[in-house]
Design a protein around this motif. Structure first.
Motif, PDB file in Angstrom:
ATOM      1  N   GLU A 150       0.856  -1.178   0.000  1.00 35.85           N
ATOM      2  CA  GLU A 150       0.000   0.000   0.000  1.00 35.85           C
ATOM      3  C   GLU A 150       0.896   1.234   0.000  1.00 35.85           C
ATOM      4  O   GLU A 150       1.883   1.285   0.731  1.00 35.85           O
ATOM      5  N   VAL A 151       0.546   2.215  -0.832  1.00 42.68           N
ATOM      6  CA  VAL A 151       1.313   3.452  -0.912  1.00 42.68           C
ATOM      7  C   VAL A 151       0.363   4.622  -0.720  1.00 42.68           C
ATOM      8  O   VAL A 151      -0.577   4.794  -1.491  1.00 42.68           O
ATOM      9  N   GLY A 152       0.603   5.419   0.313  1.00 42.73           N
ATOM     10  CA  GLY A 152      -0.221   6.589   0.573  1.00 42.73           C
ATOM     11  C   GLY A 152       0.548   7.868   0.347  1.00 42.73           C
ATOM     12  O   GLY A 152       1.768   7.911   0.516  1.00 42.73           O
ATOM     13  N   ARG A 153      -0.157   8.910  -0.049  1.00 47.79           N
ATOM     14  CA  ARG A 153       0.434  10.234  -0.189  1.00 47.79           C
ATOM     15  C   ARG A 153      -0.471  11.235   0.507  1.00 47.79           C
ATOM     16  O   ARG A 153      -1.575  10.900   0.935  1.00 47.79           O
ATOM     17  N   ALA A 154      -0.021  12.476   0.612  1.00 49.86           N
ATOM     18  CA  ALA A 154      -0.779  13.507   1.318  1.00 49.86           C
ATOM     19  C   ALA A 154      -2.191  13.604   0.759  1.00 49.86           C
ATOM     20  O   ALA A 154      -2.400  13.596  -0.453  1.00 49.86           O
ATOM     21  N   GLY A 155      -3.171  13.675   1.653  1.00 50.07           N
ATOM     22  CA  GLY A 155      -4.559  13.757   1.247  1.00 50.07           C
ATOM     23  C   GLY A 155      -5.265  12.420   1.253  1.00 50.07           C
ATOM     24  O   GLY A 155      -6.478  12.358   1.071  1.00 50.07           O
ATOM     25  N   GLY A 156      -4.508  11.324   1.430  1.00 51.77           N
ATOM     26  CA  GLY A 156      -5.119  10.005   1.520  1.00 51.77           C
ATOM     27  C   GLY A 156      -5.206   9.248   0.220  1.00 51.77           C
ATOM     28  O   GLY A 156      -5.694   8.127   0.184  1.00 51.77           O
ATOM     29  N   SER A 157      -4.726   9.828  -0.892  1.00 52.87           N
ATOM     30  CA  SER A 157      -4.817   9.152  -2.184  1.00 52.87           C
ATOM     31  C   SER A 157      -3.571   8.332  -2.454  1.00 52.87           C
ATOM     32  O   SER A 157      -2.592   8.388  -1.725  1.00 52.87           O
ATOM     33  N   GLY A 158      -3.612   7.554  -3.554  1.00 50.14           N
ATOM     34  CA  GLY A 158      -2.461   6.770  -3.959  1.00 50.14           C
ATOM     35  C   GLY A 158      -1.544   7.572  -4.864  1.00 50.14           C
ATOM     36  O   GLY A 158      -1.700   8.782  -5.041  1.00 50.14           O
ATOM     37  N   VAL A 159      -0.570   6.891  -5.454  1.00 50.83           N
ATOM     38  CA  VAL A 159       0.418   7.535  -6.317  1.00 50.83           C
ATOM     39  C   VAL A 159      -0.027   7.404  -7.764  1.00 50.83           C
ATOM     40  O   VAL A 159      -0.288   6.299  -8.244  1.00 50.83           O
ATOM     41  N   ASP A 160      -0.105   8.522  -8.482  1.00 55.31           N
ATOM     42  CA  ASP A 160      -0.574   8.498  -9.862  1.00 55.31           C
ATOM     43  C   ASP A 160       0.548   8.093 -10.811  1.00 55.31           C
ATOM     44  O   ASP A 160       1.724   8.032 -10.449  1.00 55.31           O
ATOM     45  N   LEU A 161       0.171   7.840 -12.063  1.00 55.65           N
ATOM     46  CA  LEU A 161       1.104   7.345 -13.069  1.00 55.65           C
ATOM     47  C   LEU A 161       2.245   8.320 -13.322  1.00 55.65           C
ATOM     48  O   LEU A 161       3.410   7.923 -13.394  1.00 55.65           O
ATOM     49  N   SER A 162       1.943   9.614 -13.446  1.00 60.42           N
ATOM     50  CA  SER A 162       2.991  10.585 -13.757  1.00 60.42           C
ATOM     51  C   SER A 162       4.021  10.656 -12.637  1.00 60.42           C
ATOM     52  O   SER A 162       5.225  10.790 -12.890  1.00 60.42           O
ATOM     53  N   THR A 163       3.570  10.562 -11.384  1.00 60.27           N
ATOM     54  CA  THR A 163       4.505  10.583 -10.264  1.00 60.27           C
ATOM     55  C   THR A 163       5.412   9.367 -10.296  1.00 60.27           C
ATOM     56  O   THR A 163       6.623   9.462 -10.066  1.00 60.27           O
ATOM     57  N   MET A 164       4.839   8.195 -10.600  1.00 61.91           N
ATOM     58  CA  MET A 164       5.654   6.986 -10.684  1.00 61.91           C
ATOM     59  C   MET A 164       6.710   7.117 -11.770  1.00 61.91           C
ATOM     60  O   MET A 164       7.866   6.729 -11.589  1.00 61.91           O
ATOM     61  N   LEU A 165       6.322   7.672 -12.915  1.00 64.59           N
ATOM     62  CA  LEU A 165       7.279   7.834 -14.005  1.00 64.59           C
ATOM     63  C   LEU A 165       8.394   8.800 -13.625  1.00 64.59           C
ATOM     64  O   LEU A 165       9.563   8.582 -13.958  1.00 64.59           O
ATOM     65  N   ASN A 166       8.042   9.875 -12.920  1.00 65.08           N
ATOM     66  CA  ASN A 166       9.061  10.834 -12.500  1.00 65.08           C
ATOM     67  C   ASN A 166      10.089  10.183 -11.580  1.00 65.08           C
ATOM     68  O   ASN A 166      11.297  10.370 -11.734  1.00 65.08           O
ATOM     69  N   TYR A 167       9.607   9.409 -10.601  1.00 68.10           N
ATOM     70  CA  TYR A 167      10.536   8.749  -9.690  1.00 68.10           C
ATOM     71  C   TYR A 167      11.320   7.652 -10.398  1.00 68.10           C
ATOM     72  O   TYR A 167      12.484   7.405 -10.080  1.00 68.10           O
ATOM     73  N   ALA A 168      10.688   6.998 -11.366  1.00 71.89           N
ATOM     74  CA  ALA A 168      11.395   5.971 -12.126  1.00 71.89           C
ATOM     75  C   ALA A 168      12.599   6.569 -12.841  1.00 71.89           C
ATOM     76  O   ALA A 168      13.715   6.054 -12.765  1.00 71.89           O
ATOM     77  N   GLY A 169      12.373   7.674 -13.542  1.00 79.09           N
ATOM     78  CA  GLY A 169      13.472   8.325 -14.241  1.00 79.09           C
ATOM     79  C   GLY A 169      14.537   8.828 -13.292  1.00 79.09           C
ATOM     80  O   GLY A 169      15.735   8.748 -13.571  1.00 79.09           O
ATOM     81  N   PHE A 170      14.112   9.333 -12.143  1.00 72.93           N
ATOM     82  CA  PHE A 170      15.072   9.862 -11.167  1.00 72.93           C
ATOM     83  C   PHE A 170      15.985   8.761 -10.651  1.00 72.93           C
ATOM     84  O   PHE A 170      17.210   8.903 -10.624  1.00 72.93           O
ATOM     85  N   PHE A 171      15.410   7.633 -10.233  1.00 73.27           N
ATOM     86  CA  PHE A 171      16.220   6.549  -9.684  1.00 73.27           C
ATOM     87  C   PHE A 171      17.144   5.960 -10.743  1.00 73.27           C
ATOM     88  O   PHE A 171      18.290   5.626 -10.465  1.00 73.27           O
TER      89      PHE A 171
END
Length: 642
Positions: free
Chosen positions: A294-315
């Motif tokens: 389970e992955v939570g972010r501020a506001g109680g929602s999950g992680v969206d696709l664009s955020t995952m892609l950003n972190y993918a490129g960063f790592f």
């Protein structure tokens, strides 16, 4: 930019943000640890520790050749990892918002929830903070030993003192989140909960993970009075999910401190292998992820696709040596670990302000080379800044101003008739940097300063703030997102100094042992003539060990420093494509020999000699106890068998 100092009250004093002088500015939030009577032990099932980071590793792996798969399955992936339990949804509501392209912090909980726990949350034996900073391309890790005794914060209950992992079974993920927040005083933007069964499944589906095992690990005394079983031999090898879990949760003969380091070593090893995973492997992970993550972010929602892609490129693009493993120093005790308050404060500051130039500085000191700092952006000495309090926390503007001055920015004060408070009140959730649009390069200067603050925004200076500038190009309004530290290391920090290597010339320590295995290997065997003073060959057999990985013969020689848990080694192989060799920091030539240096922050974790069609590794202890000078001396002392 202006070149003359303006009106202020000098270096010796600052305003505390409420119009009063503070000499010197104080620390915003003290941290206290206390020792309490020990609690009783728990069963072997309760000690099954989880480990977590494969989720973020998975995201990063996608960027290494499987981005198409993420686009295709991204929405399913996001839905699968969104908070689905009431406990995590509730905890996610207490997370702090972070703007895109700003440093972000995740708290990762490795959990062990079994059927016998019923509706209870189980245990969280892994607690780690991960910080990503896109401004300086660093990732820092800060782990908390589960036996570390701290103040437990559980909403609706009075604060009490216990081992840090007691927060989870008592109050669920919200208890862990609030406890870590209170301990570190840092904002937490993501909360990741991973069950240890998912760890095993994902590692296996990805075909295992290549790791350097520092020594022989063996235990078959299981049951209610024993420890979890393990059977691993020393050397660089591919571990299955079960083997990797055994390794990262082991603490039978050393301590919880080394278990924390083994967990961080797994993270680093996984990062080294990001590019070898296929779309098919990535998409096959949706099932295990949905059941165990389970992955939570501020506001109680999950992680969206664009955020995952950003972190993918960063790592995936993270430079070698920019993966900083932070340890809390001075921990004492066996079943209960305590340390001085300042040790926790120092670890948090290092975690929040990793130095991207640390490998360069440490390497220059070790080799007695002159370090040349990279010139980036506008010279801070030409930037004039006025700092105002926008969060209502006494002293925050003064502390921020002092920290900016330590980085060579010119700090001014508002005119005498004005207090160092934001004219629109203390309700700024984010730090704001206003710039004088009439000044050349002021906008660029504002962007440069904004990178030093978590969750800061920039904009042209409005008439309401102009009187407070007192001639400065920038006005910084410190918001609630400011936690008392700036991002990045301070240039005023003293550079590392050269120290003589802690080595002894002792070619006989392993010469006969290496001669005994030379006919088992197809490449030329080398032996160390210089060893760490006080170290000896580890008596645990087989040592040296000869084995095969991916069709390549290799050997491992293990030394012990005599300190419990500290083992370093010599690894030899003719496999030039080993994932661990992918992220070197520096190459140096001594005579006709070529050496590659692999740093983790300022610690030299590995030196690799490349000659005769083979590679010869000097691998530091788990906690990098050998100095860079010692590591280099050992590597340069390697000699071929005659």
């Amino acid at each position: 930019m202006r070149t003359t100092l303006k009106r202020g009250i000098g270096r010796g004093a600052d305003l505390n943000g409420n119009g009063h002088a503070v000499l010197p500015p104080g620390v915003l939030t003290p941290i206290a640890l206390y020792r309490q009577p020990p609690r009783g032990g728990r069963s072997i099932g309760r000690r099954l520790a989880g480990f977590f980071f494969w989720l973020l590793v998975l995201v990063a792996m996608v960027a290494g050749g499987a981005a198409g798969g993420l686009y295709l399955y991204g929405h399913d992936f996001a839905a699968a990892t969104a908070p689905h339990s009431k406990a995590l949804k509730r905890a996610a509501e207490h997370l702090d918002y972070v703007a895109p392209d700003k440093p972000a912090i995740a708290l990762v909980l490795g959990t062990d929830h079994r059927y016998v726990d019923g509706k209870a949350p189980g245990r969280s034996d892994t607690m780690m903070l991960i910080r990503t900073d896109p401004s300086n391309h660093t990732v820092s890790l800060l782990s908390f030993p589960r036996d570390m005794r701290v103040a437990i914060h559980c909403p609706g209950r009075s604060v009490w003192y216990d081992k840090i992992n007691a927060a989870y079974p008592t109050c669920g993920p919200l208890g862990s989140l609030e406890t870590v927040k209170a301990l570190t005083n840092v904002p937490i933007n993501y909360l990741i909960s991973v069950n240890f069964l998912g760890f095993i499944q994902v590692v296996d589906k990805l075909g295992g993970v290549y790791m350097d095992v520092d020594r022989r690990y063996f235990n078959n005394h299981r049951g209610p009075t024993g420890y979890a079983g393990i059977n691993l031999e020393a050397g660089y090898q591919r571990l299955s999910g079960k083997q990797a879990l055994d390794f990262v949760r082991y603490r039978h003969t050393d301590s919880d401190l080394f278990r924390v380091v083994r967990q961080q070593e797994f993270v680093r090893a996984a990062k080294e292998q990001l590019g070898r995973y296929s779309n098919l492997q990535v998409t096959s992970l949706l099932g295990p992820i949905k059941r165990n993550v389970e992955v939570g972010r501020a506001g109680g929602s999950g992680v969206d696709l664009s955020t995952m892609l950003n972190y993918a490129g960063f790592f995936h693009s993270l430079p070698g040596g920019h993966f900083v493993q932070v340890k809390i120093q001075g921990l004492e005790g066996q079943s209960d670990l305590t340390t001085a308050t300042q040790n926790v404060t120092n670890a948090v500051q290092q975690f929040m302000s990793p130095d991207p130039e640390a490998p360069q500085k440490a390497n220059a000191a070790a080799l007695k080379e002159k370090y040349k700092a990279k010139a980036q952006g506008i010279n801070p000495k030409s930037i004039f800044v006025t700092v105002l309090n926008g969060n209502g926390i006494t002293g925050s503007a003064a502390v921020a101003g002092t920290q900016l001055r330590q980085r060579n920015y010119q700090i001014l004060q508002p005119p005498g008739s004005l207090r160092a408070d934001s004219p629109d009140g203390w309700n700024h959730s984010r730090t704001r940097i206003f710039y004088d649009a009439t000044e050349k390069n002021a906008k660029q200067a504002a962007k440069q300063v904004s990178k030093l603050f978590t969750d800061a925004s920039t904009g042209p200076m409005t008439p309401r703030f102009q009187p407070y500038a007192n001639g400065a190009e920038l006005v910084v309004v410190v918001g609630k997102s400011y936690q008392g530290t700036l991002s990045g290391s301070s240039p005023s920090a003293p550079p590392p100094q050269h120290h003589p290597p802690h080595t002894t010339h002792d070619p006989g320590a392993s010469l006969s042992l290496m001669r005994a295995i030379r006919r088992k290997l197809s490449f030329r065997v080398e032996y160390p003539t210089m060893i760490d003073s006080g170290s000896r060959v580890d008596p645990e057999p087989p040592n040296p060990r000869v084995y095969t990985v991916q069709g390549h013969k290799m050997a491992r020689l293990v030394f012990t420093t005599g300190v419990n848990g500290q083992y370093w080694g010599i690894q030899e192989m003719n496999w030039g494509g080993a994932p661990a060799l992918a992220e070197k920091n520096f190459v140096r030539h001594f005579g006709h020999r070529t050496f590659e240096f692999f740093y983790s922050g300022s610690n030299l974790h590995m030196v690799v000699l490349k000659e005769n069609g083979a590679t010869y590794w000097v691998v530091n202890t788990l906690d990098d106890a050998l100095s860079p000078e010692t590591m280099i001396s050992i590597a340069r002392g390697l000699r071929p068998l005659r």
